[in-house]
Design an enzyme around this catalytic site. Structure first.
Site, PDB file in Angstrom:
ATOM      1  N   ARG A 199      75.057 -24.447  15.347  1.00 19.89           N
ATOM      2  CA  ARG A 199      75.673 -23.892  14.136  1.00 19.89           C
ATOM      3  C   ARG A 199      74.807 -22.770  13.546  1.00 19.89           C
ATOM      4  NH1 ARG A 199      75.813 -26.690   8.722  1.00 19.89           N
ATOM      5  NH2 ARG A 199      77.002 -25.277   7.427  1.00 19.89           N
ATOM      6  N   HIS A 215      76.218 -19.066  13.205  1.00 20.24           N
ATOM      7  CA  HIS A 215      76.379 -18.442  11.886  1.00 20.24           C
ATOM      8  C   HIS A 215      75.458 -17.242  11.689  1.00 20.24           C
ATOM      9  CE1 HIS A 215      78.785 -21.738   9.604  1.00 20.24           C
ATOM     10  NE2 HIS A 215      79.101 -21.696  10.886  1.00 20.24           N
ATOM     11  N   HIS A 232      83.121 -26.931  18.708  1.00 14.01           N
ATOM     12  CA  HIS A 232      83.431 -28.184  18.015  1.00 14.01           C
ATOM     13  C   HIS A 232      83.419 -29.400  18.939  1.00 14.01           C
ATOM     14  CE1 HIS A 232      85.431 -26.002  14.348  1.00 14.01           C
ATOM     15  NE2 HIS A 232      84.114 -25.918  14.369  1.00 14.01           N
ATOM     16  N   TRP A 250      84.760 -34.415  15.885  1.00 14.64           N
ATOM     17  CA  TRP A 250      85.947 -33.944  16.601  1.00 14.64           C
ATOM     18  C   TRP A 250      86.174 -34.748  17.893  1.00 14.64           C
ATOM     19  CZ3 TRP A 250      82.472 -30.543  14.264  1.00 14.64           C
ATOM     20  CH2 TRP A 250      82.996 -29.610  13.365  1.00 14.64           C
ATOM     21  N   ASP A 257      91.300 -25.766  13.504  1.00 12.79           N
ATOM     22  CA  ASP A 257      91.426 -26.385  14.833  1.00 12.79           C
ATOM     23  C   ASP A 257      92.902 -26.521  15.196  1.00 12.79           C
ATOM     24  OD1 ASP A 257      88.603 -26.901  15.211  1.00 12.79           O
ATOM     25  OD2 ASP A 257      88.797 -28.522  13.743  1.00 12.79           O
TER      26      ASP A 257
END
Length: 290
Positions: free
Chosen positions: A54, A58, A182, A198, A243
């Site tokens: 992440r 990002h 994810h 997920w 999603d």
């Protein structure tokens, strides 16, 4: 003589040169760096690979292909306003985890360390090998911080995904492939505001995310938090509005179906697009090298 490494990604229609090979040579202490990073990323305290992914995502995903601003060069998330973007909540934890690496390897930039941690997060959880070039530099201050709001907003739909990813220079296939990040991790209410995993194995990088999108029945979760979905079958898995946008949009859904059926096709595409993501904003750096 030295043979040039194969660069299959260079044949794609991506406007960036891939890989960038900033200094035209690999980092000579990469083996030691990788070992030191693995020691802080996967240990008795836990496995922070999802958070590492992440952070890298990002730090890179702020790129704007038109203005050539944002991207992974500079490690500008250390500064305001970027560190205050709601999308980056909780990432100070990962920045602190890898901070000691910079002390041990002062000749490697934080921008390289953050993105290298992202590469490792995929490889150490069973995912494909991600090509990587060293050579990013660290900004001295926040003057080059991109404006907040450039990262995907999980509460939105297909058009928003296209707006954000096209701005970075990606196509529809890249959107669906990179959403496969994810496959790793769990949402936390104190970070994103959402809650849950997920997939059934949040520390294994595979194609279960796509299989779950297609095979489970997704219904709105009844809770106090923001809109998210849970699977009717077990109530233990979750999906975000972005999603479900991947199966509501016909173009996206075809690619989801392909990845659900064929893990190797997904891995091949993910390696290509994640490599591209990690090197966004670095083309200018490569050009500036003497």
């Amino acid at each position: 003589g030295d043979q040039k490494p194969q660069t299959p990604a260079a044949t794609t229609s991506i406007s960036m040169s891939c890989p960038l090979g900033f200094d035209a040579k690999p980092y000579d202490k990469e083996t030691e760096l990788r070992k030191a990073m693995k020691d802080v990323m996967v240990n008795k305290k836990g496995n922070c690979c999802p958070l590492a992914m992440r952070l890298a995502w990002h730090a890179s995903g702020t790129y704007d292909v038109k203005s050539k601003t944002g991207g992974s060069n500079g490690a500008t998330m250390r500064f305001s306003p970027e560190c205050t973007d709601g999308a980056n909540a909780g990432l100070n934890i990962m920045r602190d985890i890898v901070a000691p690496i910079k002390e041990k390897f002062p000749d490697v930039s934080l921008a390289d360390i953050w993105t290298y941690a992202g590469k490792m997060s995929i490889e150490e959880t069973g995912g494909p090998k991600i090509p990587f070039s060293f050579g990013r530099s660290d900004a001295a201050d926040g003057k080059t911080c991109p404006p907040n709001g450039r990262l995907p907003d999980a509460t939105k739909g297909a058009q928003h995904l296209r707006d954000v990813f096209y701005r970075m220079g990606f196509d529809d296939r890249g959107i669906v492939a990179l959403s496969g990040g994810h496959n790793l991790g769990v949402c936390h209410t104190d970070r994103s505001g959402f809650e849950g995993p997920w997939t059934t194995n949040p520390l294994v990088f595979d194609n279960e995310y796509y299989i779950n999108l297609l095979e489970k029945t997704w219904e709105e979760r009844k809770w106090e938090g923001p809109l998210q979905y849970q699977d009717k079958e077990t109530g233990k898995l979750m999906m975000l509005p972005t999603d479900l946008a991947l199966i509501k949009d016909e173009k996206f859904k075809k690619i989801v179906e392909e990845y659900a059926k064929d893990k190797s096709a997904f891995f091949k595409d993910f390696a290509k697009y994640f490599h591209q993501l990690l090197h966004l904003g670095c083309e200018e750096v490569a050009k500036g090298k003497k």
